[in-house]
Enzyme design. Sequence first.
Site, PDB file in Angstrom:
ATOM      1  N   ASP A  75       0.851  -1.191   0.000  1.00  0.00           N
ATOM      2  CA  ASP A  75       0.000   0.000   0.000  1.00  0.00           C
ATOM      3  C   ASP A  75       0.886   1.241   0.000  1.00  0.00           C
ATOM      4  O   ASP A  75       1.342   1.698   1.050  1.00  0.00           O
ATOM      5  CB  ASP A  75      -0.918   0.009   1.218  1.00  0.00           C
ATOM      6  CG  ASP A  75      -1.955   1.122   1.137  1.00  0.00           C
ATOM      7  OD1 ASP A  75      -1.725   2.108   0.405  1.00  0.00           O
ATOM      8  OD2 ASP A  75      -2.999   1.007   1.798  1.00  0.00           O
ATOM      9  N   HIS A 109       0.138   7.941   3.953  1.00  0.00           N
ATOM     10  CA  HIS A 109       0.688   7.265   5.130  1.00  0.00           C
ATOM     11  C   HIS A 109       2.182   7.510   5.326  1.00  0.00           C
ATOM     12  O   HIS A 109       2.777   6.930   6.239  1.00  0.00           O
ATOM     13  CB  HIS A 109       0.407   5.772   5.012  1.00  0.00           C
ATOM     14  CG  HIS A 109      -1.028   5.473   4.708  1.00  0.00           C
ATOM     15  ND1 HIS A 109      -2.055   5.806   5.562  1.00  0.00           N
ATOM     16  CD2 HIS A 109      -1.618   4.907   3.614  1.00  0.00           C
ATOM     17  CE1 HIS A 109      -3.208   5.450   5.022  1.00  0.00           C
ATOM     18  NE2 HIS A 109      -2.969   4.912   3.840  1.00  0.00           N
TER      19      HIS A 109
END
Length: 287
Positions: free
Chosen positions: A188, A193
């Site tokens: 991911d 993030h």
Amino acid sequence: MPIDAAAALAAAPRTAEIAWDHKDVQLYHLGIGAGVPATGPRELRYTLESRLHVLPGFATVAGGGPPGVIEALSAPGVDVDLAAALHGGQRLRLWRPLPVRGTAAVTSRVTAVYDKGRAAVLVLRREAADSDGPLWTDEAEVFVRGEGGWGGERGPSTRTAAPEGEPDAVVERPVREDQALLYRLTGDWNPLHADPEFAARAGFDRPVLHGLCTYGATLKAVVDTLLDGNVRRVREYRARFAGVVYPGETLRVRMWRGGDDGDGVRVVVTAAGRGDAPVLDGTVGLG
């Protein structure tokens, strides 16, 4: 309109061949916080290849392909800014226990597009099968801010009533400051993030933890606390992401036996250091 619901729903399913082995499983387990203490017998079943048990949440990253959010945004008829998208919920159904190594064909398609007024919700379903038959089915709900209001179906509510009574167990799980950097190695690569500038553009003070990392850490807490480490008992796991987690925080996981249907575990997760701000609400179905 950036989201053409009819085009997204009419698009042909996409199929990909995936493969994984013990290294992928171990990386996922480390990415959700396993391995503390490093030599603890209960943790070695997640980190040592000779004792490896596969947490069902691994299905959400098996093969290292794009996560549900990014895959949904690449569907025909969908042209939106990644910074406007958030993972709203996840549902996973296991048809068989996950093997430590394997290959599978994964078929994915957008199965619903809902109009929530100020936002749209895309539902991406993936179905995985190997030579012995179905392995798992999962659904990612992707919340896209600013893309609603076209008069489409609103869709079902994912909110559930608050659990009654005191929880059967409460555990706290610290999140490492580099947890998101480690977890993103499972595949991911959403910059939300890791990149402070992208996180600011998405409306956050700093990068946030992957929802699926919180999802996996929560399931591990349930398996370790109430199921004596027996990953094979998990048959289904559905959760709504009620808020964000920042790396370095501590998750407080409350668990009630019984679940919504009487045969499972209801979980409510909060950020302990932020006044128990809600971050996840879900149910683990058992077999």
